[in-house]
Design a protein around this motif. Structure first.
Motif, PDB file in Angstrom:
ATOM      1  N   ALA A  64       0.836  -1.080   0.102  1.00  0.00           N
ATOM      2  CA  ALA A  64       0.093  -0.025  -0.076  1.00  0.00           C
ATOM      3  C   ALA A  64       0.903   1.429  -0.080  1.00  0.00           C
ATOM      4  CB  ALA A  64      -0.946  -0.013   1.159  1.00  0.00           C
ATOM      5  N   VAL A  65       1.798   1.223   0.857  1.00  0.00           N
ATOM      6  CA  VAL A  65       2.922   2.336   0.815  1.00  0.00           C
ATOM      7  C   VAL A  65       3.556   2.560  -0.563  1.00  0.00           C
ATOM      8  CG1 VAL A  65       5.000   3.423   1.825  1.00  0.00           C
ATOM      9  CG2 VAL A  65       3.146   2.459   3.410  1.00  0.00           C
ATOM     10  N   GLY A  66       4.235   1.528  -1.004  1.00  0.00           N
ATOM     11  CA  GLY A  66       4.644   1.461  -2.265  1.00  0.00           C
ATOM     12  C   GLY A  66       3.826   2.112  -3.358  1.00  0.00           C
ATOM     13  N   ASN A  67       2.596   1.562  -3.472  1.00  0.00           N
ATOM     14  CA  ASN A  67       1.447   1.858  -4.574  1.00  0.00           C
ATOM     15  C   ASN A  67       1.095   3.254  -4.349  1.00  0.00           C
ATOM     16  OD1 ASN A  67      -1.357   1.075  -5.951  1.00  0.00           O
ATOM     17  ND2 ASN A  67       0.477  -0.036  -6.708  1.00  0.00           N
ATOM     18  N   THR A  68       0.832   3.699  -3.260  1.00  0.00           N
ATOM     19  CA  THR A  68       0.565   5.091  -2.744  1.00  0.00           C
ATOM     20  C   THR A  68       1.822   6.199  -3.394  1.00  0.00           C
ATOM     21  OG1 THR A  68      -0.819   4.416  -0.872  1.00  0.00           O
ATOM     22  CG2 THR A  68      -0.118   6.932  -0.982  1.00  0.00           C
ATOM     23  N   LEU A  69       3.034   5.767  -2.928  1.00  0.00           N
ATOM     24  CA  LEU A  69       3.921   6.524  -3.485  1.00  0.00           C
ATOM     25  C   LEU A  69       4.018   6.650  -5.040  1.00  0.00           C
ATOM     26  CD1 LEU A  69       6.467   8.137  -2.844  1.00  0.00           C
ATOM     27  CD2 LEU A  69       7.804   6.315  -2.598  1.00  0.00           C
ATOM     28  N   GLY A  70       3.782   5.351  -5.759  1.00  0.00           N
ATOM     29  CA  GLY A  70       3.716   5.560  -6.957  1.00  0.00           C
ATOM     30  C   GLY A  70       2.475   6.337  -7.745  1.00  0.00           C
ATOM     31  N   GLY A  71       1.353   6.303  -6.931  1.00  0.00           N
ATOM     32  CA  GLY A  71       0.135   7.228  -7.247  1.00  0.00           C
ATOM     33  C   GLY A  71       0.670   8.764  -7.170  1.00  0.00           C
ATOM     34  N   ALA A  72       1.396   9.017  -6.019  1.00  0.00           N
ATOM     35  CA  ALA A  72       1.881  10.483  -5.901  1.00  0.00           C
ATOM     36  C   ALA A  72       3.115  10.757  -7.015  1.00  0.00           C
ATOM     37  CB  ALA A  72       2.591  10.621  -4.484  1.00  0.00           C
ATOM     38  N   ILE A  73       3.650   9.804  -7.331  1.00  0.00           N
ATOM     39  CA  ILE A  73       4.554  10.158  -8.535  1.00  0.00           C
ATOM     40  C   ILE A  73       3.698  10.433  -9.851  1.00  0.00           C
ATOM     41  CG2 ILE A  73       6.260   9.194 -10.100  1.00  0.00           C
ATOM     42  CD1 ILE A  73       7.434   7.464  -7.608  1.00  0.00           C
ATOM     43  N   SER A  74       2.692   9.606 -10.068  1.00  0.00           N
ATOM     44  CA  SER A  74       1.772   9.981 -11.034  1.00  0.00           C
ATOM     45  C   SER A  74       1.255  11.385 -10.700  1.00  0.00           C
ATOM     46  CB  SER A  74       0.734   8.897 -11.160  1.00  0.00           C
ATOM     47  OG  SER A  74       1.263   7.701 -11.504  1.00  0.00           O
ATOM     48  N   TRP A  75       0.820  11.664  -9.689  1.00  0.00           N
ATOM     49  CA  TRP A  75       0.212  12.954  -9.546  1.00  0.00           C
ATOM     50  C   TRP A  75       1.343  14.011 -10.071  1.00  0.00           C
ATOM     51  CZ3 TRP A  75       1.136  17.722  -7.274  1.00  0.00           C
ATOM     52  CH2 TRP A  75      -0.024  18.435  -7.125  1.00  0.00           C
ATOM     53  N   TRP A  76       2.493  13.940  -9.657  1.00  0.00           N
ATOM     54  CA  TRP A  76       3.287  14.930  -9.891  1.00  0.00           C
ATOM     55  C   TRP A  76       3.635  14.989 -11.257  1.00  0.00           C
ATOM     56  CZ3 TRP A  76       4.547  18.934  -7.398  1.00  0.00           C
ATOM     57  CH2 TRP A  76       4.484  18.920  -5.911  1.00  0.00           C
ATOM     58  N   MET A  77       3.759  13.822 -12.124  1.00  0.00           N
ATOM     59  CA  MET A  77       3.898  13.812 -13.432  1.00  0.00           C
ATOM     60  C   MET A  77       2.624  14.445 -14.246  1.00  0.00           C
ATOM     61  SD  MET A  77       4.830   9.539 -13.687  1.00  0.00           S
ATOM     62  CE  MET A  77       4.511   9.537 -15.523  1.00  0.00           C
ATOM     63  N   GLY A  78       1.416  14.315 -13.560  1.00  0.00           N
ATOM     64  CA  GLY A  78       0.295  15.044 -14.213  1.00  0.00           C
ATOM     65  C   GLY A  78       0.244  16.678 -14.026  1.00  0.00           C
ATOM     66  N   TRP A  79       0.854  17.050 -12.938  1.00  0.00           N
ATOM     67  CA  TRP A  79       1.020  18.274 -12.600  1.00  0.00           C
ATOM     68  C   TRP A  79       2.069  18.991 -13.538  1.00  0.00           C
ATOM     69  CZ3 TRP A  79       5.409  21.163 -10.866  1.00  0.00           C
ATOM     70  CH2 TRP A  79       5.152  22.368 -10.221  1.00  0.00           C
ATOM     71  N   GLY A  80       3.105  18.288 -13.948  1.00  0.00           N
ATOM     72  CA  GLY A  80       4.358  18.679 -14.621  1.00  0.00           C
ATOM     73  C   GLY A  80       3.900  18.736 -16.097  1.00  0.00           C
ATOM     74  N   ALA A  81       2.984  17.784 -16.380  1.00  0.00           N
ATOM     75  CA  ALA A  81       2.496  17.722 -17.871  1.00  0.00           C
ATOM     76  C   ALA A  81       1.423  18.730 -18.148  1.00  0.00           C
ATOM     77  CB  ALA A  81       1.837  16.302 -18.131  1.00  0.00           C
ATOM     78  N   GLU A  82       0.694  19.218 -17.063  1.00  0.00           N
ATOM     79  CA  GLU A  82      -0.073  20.355 -17.189  1.00  0.00           C
ATOM     80  C   GLU A  82       0.289  21.757 -17.344  1.00  0.00           C
ATOM     81  OE1 GLU A  82      -2.722  23.776 -16.432  1.00  0.00           O
ATOM     82  OE2 GLU A  82      -1.192  23.081 -14.992  1.00  0.00           O
ATOM     83  N   ARG A  83       1.469  21.847 -16.480  1.00  0.00           N
ATOM     84  CA  ARG A  83       2.409  22.919 -16.742  1.00  0.00           C
ATOM     85  C   ARG A  83       2.971  23.060 -18.143  1.00  0.00           C
ATOM     86  NH1 ARG A  83       4.650  25.453 -11.836  1.00  0.00           N
ATOM     87  NH2 ARG A  83       6.158  26.301 -13.501  1.00  0.00           N
ATOM     88  N   ALA A  84       3.498  21.891 -18.481  1.00  0.00           N
ATOM     89  CA  ALA A  84       4.068  21.931 -20.101  1.00  0.00           C
ATOM     90  C   ALA A  84       2.959  22.249 -21.039  1.00  0.00           C
ATOM     91  CB  ALA A  84       4.878  20.773 -20.213  1.00  0.00           C
ATOM     92  N   TYR A  85       1.859  21.690 -21.001  1.00  0.00           N
ATOM     93  CA  TYR A  85       0.773  21.708 -21.943  1.00  0.00           C
ATOM     94  C   TYR A  85       0.278  23.322 -21.903  1.00  0.00           C
ATOM     95  CZ  TYR A  85      -3.658  21.535 -23.906  1.00  0.00           C
ATOM     96  OH  TYR A  85      -5.016  21.489 -24.722  1.00  0.00           O
TER      97      TYR A  85
END
Length: 160
Positions: A64-85
């Motif tokens: 659960a911790v590893g998967n949640t951390l992966g979800g947080a990484i995906s959140w940051w990827m989305g945040w960065g993608a939105e900024r680039a877009y």
């Protein structure tokens, strides 16, 4: 590609057989599977717990911790993608139903991050929409923990 995948599965099974490596392998696989890469962590958790039943709760928590951390990484990827877009296009797709639904329900939509196929992109969309990070991580953790408890319990029951 298939030979490589078979080799990786064999290495993972060997790693899970070692108690000192098993939980580490569960963490890494759970983290990677929560990103946009197509990998499932439930079989790894189930294999470890099937081999070592005393690791049920530690394996669930580590996954659960590893998967949640992966979800947080995906959140940051989305945040960065939105900024680039936004830097490239200067407008947002406000009329799309899914984005409207995510905006309306906010961070609570991350409870659905446990769903197959749509759960991981949902975390990235939460970052894209700049939904509050810590509430999103909180709801991701609840959903992912619940998924591991249910999936591992059902898997163990079926393996009896």
């Amino acid at each position: 590609m298939e030979a490589w995948l078979q080799h990786m599965i064999h290495l993972m099974l060997e790693a899970l057989a070692l108690p000192q490596v098993g939980l580490g392998a569960v963490f890494v696989v759970a983290l990677i599977s929560a990103t946009l890469l197509p990998l499932g962590s439930e079989p790894v958790v189930l294999l470890l717990v099937h081999q070592q039943p005393e690791l049920f709760w530690p394996a669930i928590l580590v996954a659960a911790v590893g998967n949640t951390l992966g979800g947080a990484i995906s959140w940051w990827m989305g945040w960065g993608a939105e900024r680039a877009y936004e830097a490239a296009v200067h407008h947002t797709p406000r009329d799309q139903r899914v984005l409207g639904w995510l905006r309306r329900f906010g961070a609570k939509t991350c409870l659905l991050s446990w769903l197959p196929i749509v759960g991981d992109p949902l975390c990235a969309l939460a970052g894209w929409l700049r939904l509050p990070f810590w509430p999103c991580v909180f709801y991701m953790a609840i959903g992912k923990f619940g998924r591991y408890v249910v999936m591992t319990s059902v898997g163990l029951y079926l393996l009896r």
